[in-house]
Enzyme design. Structure first.
Site, PDB file in Angstrom:
ATOM      1  N   CYS A  77       5.331  -4.194  -4.295  1.00 61.49           N
ATOM      2  CA  CYS A  77       5.454  -5.039  -3.100  1.00 61.49           C
ATOM      3  C   CYS A  77       4.200  -4.935  -2.230  1.00 61.49           C
ATOM      4  O   CYS A  77       3.986  -3.920  -1.550  1.00 61.49           O
ATOM      5  CB  CYS A  77       6.702  -4.619  -2.312  1.00 61.49           C
ATOM      6  SG  CYS A  77       6.847  -5.376  -0.682  1.00 61.49           S
ATOM      7  N   CYS A  80       4.696  -4.429   1.531  1.00 56.44           N
ATOM      8  CA  CYS A  80       5.158  -3.062   1.828  1.00 56.44           C
ATOM      9  C   CYS A  80       3.964  -2.146   2.077  1.00 56.44           C
ATOM     10  O   CYS A  80       3.986  -1.300   2.985  1.00 56.44           O
ATOM     11  CB  CYS A  80       5.981  -2.506   0.669  1.00 56.44           C
ATOM     12  SG  CYS A  80       7.522  -3.401   0.343  1.00 56.44           S
TER      13      CYS A  80
END
Length: 340
Positions: A77, A80
């Site tokens: 991700c 993230c």
């Protein structure tokens, strides 16, 4: 910014909060069924890597004494990776009043599946959930700007009775953003500080400076007009006001800069041209060169135009800030001239 509410601030629990409420018993103690095997030895620090075994201790039990942010992330991700360092920075600046637990959903699939079943939307990460007293108090998704995350944490701390983030931390973060030319982020942080402390002069002056950097001089003028009378003459505010005035004066002078240089080449004693050139150089961000021109006037004719060069240097110092390297250097040189 509206956040996704797990449990509303009016006390009406959402579906996720009601379900996660099943992780604790009626007295508020975490149940063994919460996340499977409990009793993991959680880290005593304020920023820890959590697991499904330590979730009860790291999150639910820890949230009895201070708010806990849980950062659900995964290695694949991208957002993230952007969000986590910002969360860590904000948690550190909170001075021990909030904890961060980072949970890799791929490495803790059983926990992720259970939390998804009770209403957490972990199919879309990054997701940050705020726990307090064993319940989800609030949550947000996506890599939000730092100013919005700080506002989120501010609200969480107020809800938990912690008094919110210290305004000094917000000011420090805003000034760092301003120095990095992140004017919009700085403006958001300064505005947030004003909401907390309506008479904070550093926040008002900083907000005006951020708007000047963004090129919105009319908005900066509006902010300075709204400064509470009690702090209108504070150095932070007068400095921002000077910065706005000099920006406008310098823009006009910059248009004539080449002509001013030609005038000086023909007549180095043309103090008016040199004075206007200093304004143009300052507008172009050439602070030291601007100071050089004004100091040159002072060396040739200290009393020219009723001490105009010295007074303009002082205005520049106010505009730049008294701790700015250009201010410190030029002030030393001016003192040497005045007291030699």
């Amino acid at each position: 910014m509206e956040y996704i509410i797990g449990q509303s601030r009016t006390g009406r629990g959402g579906a996720a909060a009601d379900a996660v409420g099943g992780l604790v018993d009626e007295s508020g103690v975490p149940t063994a069924a919460a996340v499977g095997a409990a009793g993991g030895g959680g880290d005593a620090g304020l920023i820890v890597d959590g697991t499904q075994d330590s979730f009860m201790q790291d999150v639910l039990e820890a949230s009895r004494s201070l708010p806990v942010l849980v950062d659900f992330w995964a290695s694949w991700c991208g957002p993230c990776r952007q969000l986590t360092p910002v969360l860590e920075k904000i948690v550190r600046s909170a001075g021990g009043r909030v904890k961060l637990v980072k949970i890799d959903i791929d490495a803790n699939r059983a926990l992720a599946q259970q939390l998804t079943q009770v209403g957490l939307p972990l199919q879309s990460i990054p997701l940050v959930a705020a726990f307090w007293k064993g319940q989800i108090l609030d949550l947000f998704q996506g890599a939000l700007p730092e100013s919005e995350i700080r506002r989120f944490v501010e609200g969480l701390l107020k809800e938990a009775g912690g008094g919110g983030m210290p305004s000094a931390d917000l000011i420090a973060a805003a000034r760092a953003a301003l120095e990095a030319n992140s004017a919009e982020e700085a403006a958001g942080l300064f505005s947030q500080t004003i909401e907390i402390e309506p008479e904070n002069p550093a926040a008002w002056g900083g907000l005006a400076r951020a708007l000047i950097l963004m090129g919105d001089e009319d908005a900066a003028e509006g902010v300075l007009a709204d400064v509470p009378a009690k702090i209108a003459d504070h150095a932070e505010v007068t400095g921002a006001r000077a910065a706005l005035e000099l920006k406008r004066e310098g823009r006009k002078a910059a248009e004539a800069a080449e002509g001013l240089r030609r005038r000086l080449a023909a007549n180095p004693a043309d103090h008016e041209a040199r004075y206007e050139l200093a304004a143009a150089l300052n507008a172009a961000g050439k602070r030291q060169e601007a100071a050089d021109e004004l100091l040159a006037i002072m060396r040739q004719d200290r009393a020219w135009n009723d001490d105009a060069a010295r007074l303009q240097l002082i205005r520049l110092f106010d505009s730049w800030g008294h701790d700015d390297p250009a201010t410190l250097q030029a002030r030393r040189r001016m003192s040497s001239l005045l007291f030699s």
